[in-house]
Design a protein around this motif. Sequence first.
Motif, PDB file in Angstrom:
ATOM      1  N   SER A  39      42.056  -5.814  41.597  1.00 13.43           N
ATOM      2  CA  SER A  39      42.251  -4.579  40.841  1.00 13.43           C
ATOM      3  C   SER A  39      43.725  -4.371  40.495  1.00 13.43           C
ATOM      4  O   SER A  39      44.052  -3.938  39.384  1.00 13.43           O
ATOM      5  N   ASN A  40      44.620  -4.706  41.429  1.00 14.13           N
ATOM      6  CA  ASN A  40      46.059  -4.601  41.172  1.00 14.13           C
ATOM      7  C   ASN A  40      46.460  -5.491  40.004  1.00 14.13           C
ATOM      8  O   ASN A  40      47.189  -5.076  39.097  1.00 14.13           O
ATOM      9  N   PHE A  41      45.978  -6.745  40.036  1.00 12.37           N
ATOM     10  CA  PHE A  41      46.341  -7.688  38.987  1.00 12.37           C
ATOM     11  C   PHE A  41      45.798  -7.234  37.635  1.00 12.37           C
ATOM     12  O   PHE A  41      46.502  -7.323  36.613  1.00 12.37           O
ATOM     13  N   GLU A  42      44.570  -6.738  37.612  1.00  7.64           N
ATOM     14  CA  GLU A  42      43.994  -6.243  36.364  1.00  7.64           C
ATOM     15  C   GLU A  42      44.808  -5.081  35.810  1.00  7.64           C
ATOM     16  O   GLU A  42      45.044  -4.983  34.601  1.00  7.64           O
ATOM     17  N   HIS A  43      45.247  -4.199  36.707  1.00  5.95           N
ATOM     18  CA  HIS A  43      46.055  -3.045  36.281  1.00  5.95           C
ATOM     19  C   HIS A  43      47.384  -3.522  35.705  1.00  5.95           C
ATOM     20  O   HIS A  43      47.820  -3.055  34.646  1.00  5.95           O
ATOM     21  N   LEU A  45      48.529 -11.771  29.982  1.00  7.04           N
ATOM     22  CA  LEU A  45      48.704 -12.466  31.252  1.00  7.04           C
ATOM     23  C   LEU A  45      47.341 -13.002  31.696  1.00  7.04           C
ATOM     24  O   LEU A  45      46.503 -12.265  32.211  1.00  7.04           O
ATOM     25  N   GLY A  46      47.102 -14.283  31.483  1.00  5.29           N
ATOM     26  CA  GLY A  46      45.848 -14.900  31.886  1.00  5.29           C
ATOM     27  C   GLY A  46      45.770 -15.059  33.392  1.00  5.29           C
ATOM     28  O   GLY A  46      46.757 -14.862  34.116  1.00  5.29           O
ATOM     29  N   ASP A  47      44.598 -15.434  33.868  1.00  3.77           N
ATOM     30  CA  ASP A  47      44.409 -15.629  35.311  1.00  3.77           C
ATOM     31  C   ASP A  47      45.387 -16.653  35.877  1.00  3.77           C
ATOM     32  O   ASP A  47      45.821 -16.544  37.022  1.00  3.77           O
ATOM     33  N   HIS A  48      45.732 -17.656  35.065  1.00  2.19           N
ATOM     34  CA  HIS A  48      46.638 -18.701  35.530  1.00  2.19           C
ATOM     35  C   HIS A  48      48.062 -18.186  35.740  1.00  2.19           C
ATOM     36  O   HIS A  48      48.894 -18.889  36.323  1.00  2.19           O
ATOM     37  N   LYS A  49      48.336 -16.972  35.285  1.00  2.00           N
ATOM     38  CA  LYS A  49      49.675 -16.391  35.455  1.00  2.00           C
ATOM     39  C   LYS A  49      49.781 -15.556  36.734  1.00  2.00           C
ATOM     40  O   LYS A  49      50.839 -15.003  37.023  1.00  2.00           O
ATOM     41  N   ARG A  50      48.698 -15.479  37.494  1.00  2.00           N
ATOM     42  CA  ARG A  50      48.674 -14.573  38.643  1.00  2.00           C
ATOM     43  C   ARG A  50      49.764 -14.907  39.672  1.00  2.00           C
ATOM     44  O   ARG A  50      50.454 -14.006  40.175  1.00  2.00           O
ATOM     45  N   GLU A  51      49.938 -16.179  39.975  1.00  2.62           N
ATOM     46  CA  GLU A  51      50.953 -16.563  40.964  1.00  2.62           C
ATOM     47  C   GLU A  51      52.356 -16.247  40.460  1.00  2.62           C
ATOM     48  O   GLU A  51      53.221 -15.802  41.215  1.00  2.62           O
ATOM     49  N   MET A  52      52.594 -16.485  39.175  1.00  2.00           N
ATOM     50  CA  MET A  52      53.900 -16.164  38.585  1.00  2.00           C
ATOM     51  C   MET A  52      54.152 -14.663  38.661  1.00  2.00           C
ATOM     52  O   MET A  52      55.253 -14.229  39.041  1.00  2.00           O
ATOM     53  N   VAL A  53      53.134 -13.873  38.306  1.00  3.58           N
ATOM     54  CA  VAL A  53      53.271 -12.417  38.345  1.00  3.58           C
ATOM     55  C   VAL A  53      53.557 -11.954  39.764  1.00  3.58           C
ATOM     56  O   VAL A  53      54.447 -11.126  39.992  1.00  3.58           O
ATOM     57  N   TYR A  54      52.816 -12.506  40.717  1.00  6.04           N
ATOM     58  CA  TYR A  54      53.034 -12.104  42.113  1.00  6.04           C
ATOM     59  C   TYR A  54      54.469 -12.400  42.554  1.00  6.04           C
ATOM     60  O   TYR A  54      55.162 -11.526  43.095  1.00  6.04           O
ATOM     61  N   VAL A  91      59.163  -5.485  32.621  1.00  6.10           N
ATOM     62  CA  VAL A  91      59.175  -6.372  31.453  1.00  6.10           C
ATOM     63  C   VAL A  91      60.129  -7.541  31.677  1.00  6.10           C
ATOM     64  O   VAL A  91      59.809  -8.697  31.374  1.00  6.10           O
ATOM     65  N   ASN A  92      61.311  -7.240  32.201  1.00  4.18           N
ATOM     66  CA  ASN A  92      62.282  -8.299  32.469  1.00  4.18           C
ATOM     67  C   ASN A  92      61.718  -9.330  33.444  1.00  4.18           C
ATOM     68  O   ASN A  92      62.030 -10.522  33.361  1.00  4.18           O
ATOM     69  N   SER A  93      60.885  -8.863  34.372  1.00  2.84           N
ATOM     70  CA  SER A  93      60.326  -9.742  35.399  1.00  2.84           C
ATOM     71  C   SER A  93      59.247 -10.668  34.850  1.00  2.84           C
ATOM     72  O   SER A  93      59.180 -11.842  35.220  1.00  2.84           O
ATOM     73  N   ILE A  94      58.386 -10.149  33.973  1.00  4.34           N
ATOM     74  CA  ILE A  94      57.233 -10.953  33.547  1.00  4.34           C
ATOM     75  C   ILE A  94      57.513 -11.828  32.332  1.00  4.34           C
ATOM     76  O   ILE A  94      56.713 -12.698  32.001  1.00  4.34           O
ATOM     77  N   THR A  95      58.638 -11.602  31.649  1.00  6.72           N
ATOM     78  CA  THR A  95      58.938 -12.421  30.473  1.00  6.72           C
ATOM     79  C   THR A  95      59.692 -13.678  30.888  1.00  6.72           C
ATOM     80  O   THR A  95      60.474 -13.678  31.836  1.00  6.72           O
TER      81      THR A  95
END
Length: 283
Positions: free
Chosen positions: A13-17, A30-39, A73-77
Amino acid sequence: MSHDLREFPMTDSNFEHIRGVAYQRTGIVLGDHKREMVYSRLARRCRVLGVTNFDEYIHILESSEADELSHFVNSITTNLTSFFREGHHFEFLLETVLPEVFDANTATRRVRIWSAGCSTGEEPYSLAITVHKFLKKNVTRYKGWDVKILATDLDSNVLSHGRHGVYRVAGSDGLSAEDRREYFDELDQGNEHELIAKDKIRSLIIFNRLNLLHKWPMKGQFDVIFCRNVVIYFDKETQKVLFDRYANILKDPGYLMIGHSENLHRVTDRFKALGGTRYKKVC
């Protein structure tokens, strides 16, 4: 590894949000494959903010949007660039586009180029060098013209880097030795050698923060737009809207350069493909 054992638990739920916020505010998918990068990237923000999980982080993101949204934004780009990356674009600009554009603007003596998604500035400085070379070869004919390069990005950190115009010598492989001497001053900082852009190219560039999906403040039209390796983060519908807006703000003739892994097939019919991810506005 279970997410419950991580330093900062992240639920589905956190990732979806989080990816919902990314899409709504920036158009980035942000696709599912980006989850580790986002974390990994947002975990750094959690440490800075002193929170213990992503529920708390999301609460801060939603309740103090102006401050944290910028950090988010700076973090995920991702910002991967270099001087004269995809060099055929700059050769085409120098040999074909600029002569045509300058001839088309003899009445106004004004030329505008936009580096959309400029990252740390290597692209707009490469554009500035190319423009300066053209003007130097045609110094009598185009003396006193108003020529500017707008460099925009969503990430405030990379814009700051671009404004300072300071680059590591070790990361300047795209620059020829001649261009380094002509357009940069070199400083010896002990173990590190740095290049500082000279005023003759810095003065051509204006750096501004801009969300491509929001209202654009620019009043006039552009002659050339570089938007390379940006739309790969957007879905097709967002791309269609963006390229339509690019066509609207481009003059005729007007040119668009996109990244080597991008194309306009089934996205827009307002540009003619010239090969090598080079396009010319047709309507």
